[in-house]
Each structure stands twice: as structure tokens, then as C-alpha cells.
Design a protein around this motif. Structure first.
Motif, PDB file in Angstrom:
ATOM      1  N   VAL A 109       0.833  -1.204   0.000  1.00  0.00           N
ATOM      2  CA  VAL A 109       0.000   0.000   0.000  1.00  0.00           C
ATOM      3  C   VAL A 109       0.870   1.257   0.000  1.00  0.00           C
ATOM      4  CG1 VAL A 109      -1.656   1.346   1.349  1.00  0.00           C
ATOM      5  CG2 VAL A 109      -1.972  -1.118   1.088  1.00  0.00           C
ATOM      6  N   ILE A 110       1.894   1.275   0.861  1.00  0.00           N
ATOM      7  CA  ILE A 110       2.773   2.453   0.948  1.00  0.00           C
ATOM      8  C   ILE A 110       3.491   2.687  -0.379  1.00  0.00           C
ATOM      9  CG2 ILE A 110       4.866   3.353   2.044  1.00  0.00           C
ATOM     10  CD1 ILE A 110       3.945   1.913   4.608  1.00  0.00           C
ATOM     11  N   SER A 111       4.002   1.621  -0.973  1.00  0.00           N
ATOM     12  CA  SER A 111       4.728   1.767  -2.241  1.00  0.00           C
ATOM     13  C   SER A 111       3.811   2.253  -3.354  1.00  0.00           C
ATOM     14  CB  SER A 111       5.364   0.426  -2.632  1.00  0.00           C
ATOM     15  OG  SER A 111       6.314   0.027  -1.669  1.00  0.00           O
ATOM     16  N   ALA A 112       2.596   1.698  -3.420  1.00  0.00           N
ATOM     17  CA  ALA A 112       1.662   2.114  -4.463  1.00  0.00           C
ATOM     18  C   ALA A 112       1.228   3.561  -4.270  1.00  0.00           C
ATOM     19  CB  ALA A 112       0.443   1.193  -4.478  1.00  0.00           C
ATOM     20  N   THR A 113       0.993   3.970  -3.023  1.00  0.00           N
ATOM     21  CA  THR A 113       0.596   5.348  -2.743  1.00  0.00           C
ATOM     22  C   THR A 113       1.708   6.319  -3.102  1.00  0.00           C
ATOM     23  OG1 THR A 113      -0.782   4.556  -0.907  1.00  0.00           O
ATOM     24  CG2 THR A 113      -0.283   6.910  -0.979  1.00  0.00           C
ATOM     25  N   ALA A 114       2.931   5.998  -2.693  1.00  0.00           N
ATOM     26  CA  ALA A 114       4.075   6.858  -3.038  1.00  0.00           C
ATOM     27  C   ALA A 114       4.280   6.915  -4.541  1.00  0.00           C
ATOM     28  CB  ALA A 114       5.339   6.343  -2.346  1.00  0.00           C
ATOM     29  N   GLY A 115       3.994   5.811  -5.231  1.00  0.00           N
ATOM     30  CA  GLY A 115       4.112   5.800  -6.688  1.00  0.00           C
ATOM     31  C   GLY A 115       3.137   6.756  -7.353  1.00  0.00           C
ATOM     32  N   ILE A 116       1.916   6.857  -6.816  1.00  0.00           N
ATOM     33  CA  ILE A 116       0.928   7.791  -7.365  1.00  0.00           C
ATOM     34  C   ILE A 116       1.415   9.224  -7.192  1.00  0.00           C
ATOM     35  CG2 ILE A 116      -1.396   8.707  -7.056  1.00  0.00           C
ATOM     36  CD1 ILE A 116      -2.302   5.890  -6.313  1.00  0.00           C
ATOM     37  N   ALA A 117       1.929   9.554  -5.994  1.00  0.00           N
ATOM     38  CA  ALA A 117       2.438  10.904  -5.751  1.00  0.00           C
ATOM     39  C   ALA A 117       3.640  11.209  -6.643  1.00  0.00           C
ATOM     40  CB  ALA A 117       2.818  11.060  -4.274  1.00  0.00           C
ATOM     41  N   PHE A 118       4.507  10.207  -6.840  1.00  0.00           N
ATOM     42  CA  PHE A 118       5.676  10.396  -7.697  1.00  0.00           C
ATOM     43  C   PHE A 118       5.257  10.708  -9.128  1.00  0.00           C
ATOM     44  CE2 PHE A 118       9.119   9.175 -10.447  1.00  0.00           C
ATOM     45  CZ  PHE A 118      10.276   9.502  -9.754  1.00  0.00           C
ATOM     46  N   THR A 119       4.291   9.947  -9.646  1.00  0.00           N
ATOM     47  CA  THR A 119       3.811  10.161 -11.007  1.00  0.00           C
ATOM     48  C   THR A 119       3.192  11.547 -11.162  1.00  0.00           C
ATOM     49  OG1 THR A 119       3.388   7.798 -11.288  1.00  0.00           O
ATOM     50  CG2 THR A 119       2.247   9.287 -12.777  1.00  0.00           C
ATOM     51  N   ALA A 120       2.421  11.977 -10.147  1.00  0.00           N
ATOM     52  CA  ALA A 120       1.793  13.290 -10.218  1.00  0.00           C
ATOM     53  C   ALA A 120       2.833  14.403 -10.249  1.00  0.00           C
ATOM     54  CB  ALA A 120       0.864  13.475  -9.015  1.00  0.00           C
ATOM     55  N   ALA A 121       3.865  14.285  -9.403  1.00  0.00           N
ATOM     56  CA  ALA A 121       4.891  15.332  -9.342  1.00  0.00           C
ATOM     57  C   ALA A 121       5.774  15.327 -10.586  1.00  0.00           C
ATOM     58  CB  ALA A 121       5.749  15.154  -8.084  1.00  0.00           C
ATOM     59  N   SER A 122       6.011  14.147 -11.153  1.00  0.00           N
ATOM     60  CA  SER A 122       6.939  14.053 -12.278  1.00  0.00           C
ATOM     61  C   SER A 122       6.436  14.793 -13.503  1.00  0.00           C
ATOM     62  CB  SER A 122       7.200  12.581 -12.625  1.00  0.00           C
ATOM     63  OG  SER A 122       6.012  11.962 -13.109  1.00  0.00           O
ATOM     64  N   GLY A 123       5.138  14.695 -13.774  1.00  0.00           N
ATOM     65  CA  GLY A 123       4.602  15.385 -14.934  1.00  0.00           C
ATOM     66  C   GLY A 123       4.746  16.895 -14.824  1.00  0.00           C
ATOM     67  N   ALA A 124       4.434  17.444 -13.631  1.00  0.00           N
ATOM     68  CA  ALA A 124       4.559  18.884 -13.433  1.00  0.00           C
ATOM     69  C   ALA A 124       6.016  19.325 -13.469  1.00  0.00           C
ATOM     70  CB  ALA A 124       3.925  19.273 -12.097  1.00  0.00           C
ATOM     71  N   TYR A 125       6.912  18.519 -12.892  1.00  0.00           N
ATOM     72  CA  TYR A 125       8.326  18.897 -12.843  1.00  0.00           C
ATOM     73  C   TYR A 125       8.962  18.882 -14.234  1.00  0.00           C
ATOM     74  CZ  TYR A 125      13.207  18.922 -11.305  1.00  0.00           C
ATOM     75  OH  TYR A 125      14.522  19.232 -11.113  1.00  0.00           O
ATOM     76  N   LEU A 126       8.558  17.925 -15.051  1.00  0.00           N
ATOM     77  CA  LEU A 126       9.161  17.813 -16.373  1.00  0.00           C
ATOM     78  C   LEU A 126       8.780  18.961 -17.309  1.00  0.00           C
ATOM     79  CD1 LEU A 126       9.005  13.998 -17.018  1.00  0.00           C
ATOM     80  CD2 LEU A 126      11.025  15.434 -16.925  1.00  0.00           C
ATOM     81  N   LYS A 127       7.730  19.687 -16.967  1.00  0.00           N
ATOM     82  CA  LYS A 127       7.390  20.861 -17.768  1.00  0.00           C
ATOM     83  C   LYS A 127       8.514  21.889 -17.743  1.00  0.00           C
ATOM     84  CE  LYS A 127       2.403  20.512 -17.159  1.00  0.00           C
ATOM     85  NZ  LYS A 127       1.168  21.184 -16.686  1.00  0.00           N
ATOM     86  N   HIS A 128       9.344  21.822 -16.711  1.00  0.00           N
ATOM     87  CA  HIS A 128      10.454  22.764 -16.590  1.00  0.00           C
ATOM     88  C   HIS A 128      11.766  22.187 -17.110  1.00  0.00           C
ATOM     89  CE1 HIS A 128       8.448  25.918 -14.088  1.00  0.00           C
ATOM     90  NE2 HIS A 128       7.590  24.929 -13.982  1.00  0.00           N
ATOM     91  N   LEU A 129      11.730  20.940 -17.561  1.00  0.00           N
ATOM     92  CA  LEU A 129      12.959  20.313 -18.037  1.00  0.00           C
ATOM     93  C   LEU A 129      12.980  20.107 -19.544  1.00  0.00           C
ATOM     94  CD1 LEU A 129      13.554  17.523 -15.331  1.00  0.00           C
ATOM     95  CD2 LEU A 129      14.608  19.786 -15.464  1.00  0.00           C
ATOM     96  N   VAL A 130      11.812  19.942 -20.152  1.00  0.00           N
ATOM     97  CA  VAL A 130      11.748  19.586 -21.570  1.00  0.00           C
ATOM     98  C   VAL A 130      10.842  20.563 -22.301  1.00  0.00           C
ATOM     99  CG1 VAL A 130      11.098  17.781 -23.194  1.00  0.00           C
ATOM    100  CG2 VAL A 130      12.134  17.168 -21.016  1.00  0.00           C
ATOM    101  N   GLY A 131      11.301  21.044 -23.455  1.00  0.00           N
ATOM    102  CA  GLY A 131      10.503  21.959 -24.256  1.00  0.00           C
ATOM    103  C   GLY A 131       9.318  21.260 -24.888  1.00  0.00           C
ATOM    104  N   PRO A 132       8.238  21.996 -25.174  1.00  0.00           N
ATOM    105  CA  PRO A 132       7.033  21.388 -25.751  1.00  0.00           C
ATOM    106  C   PRO A 132       7.270  20.741 -27.108  1.00  0.00           C
ATOM    107  CG  PRO A 132       6.897  23.792 -25.782  1.00  0.00           C
ATOM    108  CD  PRO A 132       8.078  23.439 -24.942  1.00  0.00           C
ATOM    109  N   GLU A 133       8.269  21.240 -27.848  1.00  0.00           N
ATOM    110  CA  GLU A 133       8.547  20.659 -29.158  1.00  0.00           C
ATOM    111  C   GLU A 133       9.177  19.281 -29.060  1.00  0.00           C
ATOM    112  OE1 GLU A 133      12.186  23.018 -27.946  1.00  0.00           O
ATOM    113  OE2 GLU A 133      10.002  23.166 -27.807  1.00  0.00           O
ATOM    114  N   HIS A 134       9.699  18.925 -27.883  1.00  0.00           N
ATOM    115  CA  HIS A 134      10.328  17.618 -27.678  1.00  0.00           C
ATOM    116  C   HIS A 134       9.485  16.701 -26.793  1.00  0.00           C
ATOM    117  CE1 HIS A 134      14.296  19.956 -28.407  1.00  0.00           C
ATOM    118  NE2 HIS A 134      13.850  19.423 -29.538  1.00  0.00           N
TER     119      HIS A 134
END
Length: 451
Positions: A109-134
């Protein structure tokens, strides 16, 4: 020429690869521990997978708004460390003869819950790492890494389990999360956190425009409670407000849920009824995963040549047709070949479809609600998969595994009807609700999704 996406993306990609390989190396370790070490019955082993998905989904509901207003890189590192500590507790308990079924369930349960939070944060964080054209290129690289880990991880894990036991593979998975956290820590530059905005009432389509709350000074606990209540629902509200997101969401829930529902039934069919040797069983699932790598690597080129909508629709239709081929599964080498070919064709289509779907999802997500949308998506996916696994398990009990697999294949034929229409794709929602229910345009963001 190979597209360069920057050192920050490189570190995040490496961290994702390490943790993904660790997860697939440890694939199946918990059921083995439950059976061989704790002597748990079959029902308890099934409960270990399904219950952890449902409980984690419920626990993760408040995480969307929590992640949205925190530094995303810090959340990624924290979630990796949480998973490291949870996984590391299993070999530690085993060494002291304290391992229990309750601990396995809690760690799941803990691993799956942390995985959901990780996935949510990763999408928002990557907006600052990769340009929209890529965007599509980056999603293709993550998709290819995922399928490579799917192909190589279980055989490596099986070898480790055979030589050293399942506890060692769990320890390997724990170390992979620690290495992932260290990799993310190496990413330079600024972090990103959504601004804390006033809680506003968003109108439901067809009703009068929403008004802001009356001008009064609310008690801190009232404001916090109201923000959490609305924040937990924001992800689903944005998904269902956007026609393209809504259709992609419904298609993903049904397709992925039905495919996952047949996975344990196919295992029972091949190993228990058809008595397939273990090495052939591993080959049946490991070899087709290489098709996912091929699909992911060709995705961007196909979109460039034929257009995003056409590739999305063709791959979406084909991935709903091929699973019906599993209805032809039979004992012996012929059945093994049918499974390998069917799974390979399915996974190639998924390797093409998934990056496009993830790219469209992130492009249409409002910049300051990305984490909530991804949390809602992950939570819904886990609940749908757990529910359909339970339903199809019951169907297989009253009929047969092959009959249940065939029924899922027939239902999958209708899922492309949920795919977005061409007219839905050109007009993404690019802002968050503002006063009067109108939409404002945030600053142009870069959007990429991990996995």
C-alpha cells in the motif's frame, strides 16, 4: 540525429530507468514470499495485489492538491525515499524472523501510494525540463525504457530468486529507489510549485456563472478544509470538462483494466491447465515486451509522417483488436506461439499509442493543476484494474479462464469508440478556472509525462 533534451532530463531519465528495472526485477517477489515463507492461501495472495491497489487509491486521493503546492523535485526525492524505506523493511524483518503478511500488505500500500504521488509530481516537474517541441520524443524514451525493463527485469529477477531467494530481489528494488533519489538530487536549476490561489467556485456546464465566495475572513481551518475538499475533486473535474481528455480517460480505464484483468487468468491457463514449463512462460511474456521498445522508438517518426490523430486512432484500434487472438490459445508449442505473436502485436501498438496519449494529456492539462489531474488518472486506473481483476476472476471461476479471456477480448473491440474525435484535439484547455468560471491562459509550459 538524436534529439538532446538536456542534462536535467538525462538525470531524471536515468533515475526512472533504475527504479523501473528494480521494480521489474522484484516482480512477483511478494507473492512468492507470501506463499513460500508465510504459507498464505491463494485468496490471501490475490488479496495482496488487489487490496493494495484499492487502498492505495483511496489514501492517494488527498495527495493531488498536496503535491500541487509543493516543490516537485522535493516530492520526487521524498517519495523515492519512502519507497526505499518501505521495501528495505521487508529483508530487515525477514532477517530477524519478524516478517508477516500484514507487513507485506502495508508495504504494498505504501509503495503504491508513493508511486501515485511520484507520477503526479513528475509530470509537473518535467514541464520545466523539456521543451514542448520535444514532448513526444521524451515520452517515447520513457515508454521504451519501461518496455525494456518489462522484457529484461522478470528474467533477471527469476534468476536472482532461483539463486538467492525472493528477499534479495526486494532488497534490489529498495536500492533502486535510493539510487533514483540520488539521481534526481543531481538535477540542477530551479524547482516548481504551483501558487496557492484563492479557492473559487467553478461552474458546471449549463448552469449560471460561478461567483467567488462572499467577502469575509474565514477561519484558517475552514479555508484549509474547503481547499482540500475542492482540491481532491479538481483532477476529475478538469478531465471530464475537456472532451478529448474525457475520451482518452474512459478509453484508458477500460482498455488497461480489461488487459490487466486477463493477465492473471492467462497465467493460470498456461501454467495450471496447459502445464507450460516455467521458462516457456517467461518467454511468452518477456519476448513480446521488446515490441514495446520498437513501437516507442518509431512513435515520433510515425507522427511526423502520418500525423498525430491518424497514428493515435490506428494504434488505438489495433490494440483493441489483437487481444482477441488469445482466445485461440491452446496447449503445446502452437499455443505458446499464438500467445507470443498476439502479445507482441498488442505491445507494439501500446508502445506507439501510450506516448501520444501521455503527450496529449499533459498538453491539455492546466499548468497549475497537472499534479491533480495525474493523481486522479492514476487513482482511477488502479481502482478500475482492481475491480475488473476481481470481476474477471469471478467470471473465470464460474466458467473457465479461456472463456473469461475471450469475453474480455470481445468487449475490447468496442473501446475505440471512446477515443477522441478529430474535432476534439485542436482546442486543449490551457488555463485554470478564474473568476466567473472563465479560463485564463497560464504561461506556456513544457509538458512531459513519466511512464
Amino acid at each position: 540525429m538524436r534529439t538532446r533534451l538536456g542534462a536535467g532530463f538525462g538525470w531524471l531519465w536515468a533515475a526512472y530507468a533504475v527504479s523501473t528495472y528494480g521494480t521489474w526485477i522484484a516482480f512477483g517477489a511478494f507473492p512468492l514470499l507470501a506463499v513460500r515463507v508465510l504459507h498464505s492461501p491463494a485468496f490471501a495472495v490475490s488479496l495482496l495485489g488487489a487490496a493494495s491497489l484499492v487502498v492505495a487509491a483511496g489514501v492517494a486521493i488527498p495527495l493531488g492538491p498536496w503535491v500541487e503546492h509543493r516543490n516537485k523535485r522535493s516530492v520526487l526525492i521524498a517519495m523515492d525515499l519512502v519507497r526505499f524505506l518501505a521495501m528495505a523493511s521487508v529483508p530487515a524483518a525477514y532477517l530477524f524472523d519478524l516478517l508477516s503478511y500484514g507487513q507485506l500488505l502495508a508495504v504494498s500500500v505504501i509503495s503504491a501510494t508513493a508511486g501515485i504521488a511520484f507520477t503526479a509530481a513528475s509530470g509537473a516537474y518535467l514541464k520545466h525540463l523539456v521543451g514542448p517541441e520535444h514532448l513526444l520524443v521524451a515520452n517515447g524514451r520513457f515508454e521504451g525504457t519501461s518496455w525494456m525493463a518489462t522484457a529484461a527485469g522478470p528474467p533477471l529477477g527469476g534468476a536472482l530468486i532461483g539463486l538467492l531467494g525472493p528477499v534479495v530481489t526486494v532488497a534490489t528494488d529498495a536500492v533502486s529507489y535510493l539510487l533514483s533519489a540520488l539521481g534526481i538530487l543531481q538535477i540542477g536549476g530551479g524547482d516548481v510549485a504551483a501558487p496557492r490561489t484563492q479557492v473559487l467556485l467553478t461552474p458546471v456546464p449549463g448552469t449560471a456563472p460561478a461567483r467567488t465566495a462572499p467577502a469575509r475572513t474565514a477561519a484558517p481551518h475552514e479555508a484549509a478544509t474547503s481547499a482540500r475538499a475542492l482540491g481532491m475533486l479538481n483532477g476529475w473535474r478538469f478531465i471530464f470538462r475537456d472532451r478529448a481528455l474525457r475520451r482518452l480517460f474512459l478509453n484508458a480505464m477500460t482498455v488497461n483494466g480489461l488487459i490487466m484483468a486477463t493477465s492473471p487468468l492467462l497465467t493460470v491457463l498456461l501454467l495450471d491447465e496447459y502445464h507450460l514449463p516455467a521458462w516457456q512462460y517467461g518467454l511468452a511474456f518477456g519476448l513480446p515486451a521488446l515490441g514495446g521498445l520498437a513501437g516507442a522508438r518509431s512513435c515520433a517518426r510515425l507522427v511526423t509522417r502520418y500525423g498525430q490523430y491518424r497514428v493515435l486512432m490506428v494504434s488505438g484500434w489495433l490494440r483493441s483488436i489483437f487481444p482477441l487472438g488469445l482466445a485461440l490459445t491452446r496447449p503445446g508449442v502452437a499455443g505458446l506461439v499464438i500467445v507470443i505473436i498476439t502479445e507482441a502485436l498488442l505491445i507494439i501498438c501500446m508502445g506507439v499509442f501510450n506516448p501520444i496519449s501521455a503527450t496529449e494529456r499533459l498538453r491539455r492539462a492546466p499548468a497549475d493543476h497537472t499534479a491533480q489531474i495525474l493523481s486522479a488518472w492514476s487513482i482511477s486506473s488502479k481502482v478500475a484494474q482492481a475491480s475488473l481483476m476481481a470481476i474477471w476472476g469471478g467470471l473465470a471461476t464460474f466458467t473457465s479462464p479461456l472463456t473469461a479471456i475471450t469475453a474480455a477480448g470481445v468487449l475490447l473491440l468496442g473501446t475505440p469508440l471512446c477515443l477522441p474525435r478529430r474535432t476534439h484535439l485542436p482546442d486543449p484547455v490551457v488555463g485554470a478556472p478564474a473568476e466567473g468560471g472563465r479560463v485564463t491562459s497560464p504561461e506556456a509550459g513544457k509538458a512531459v509525462s513519466v511512464g
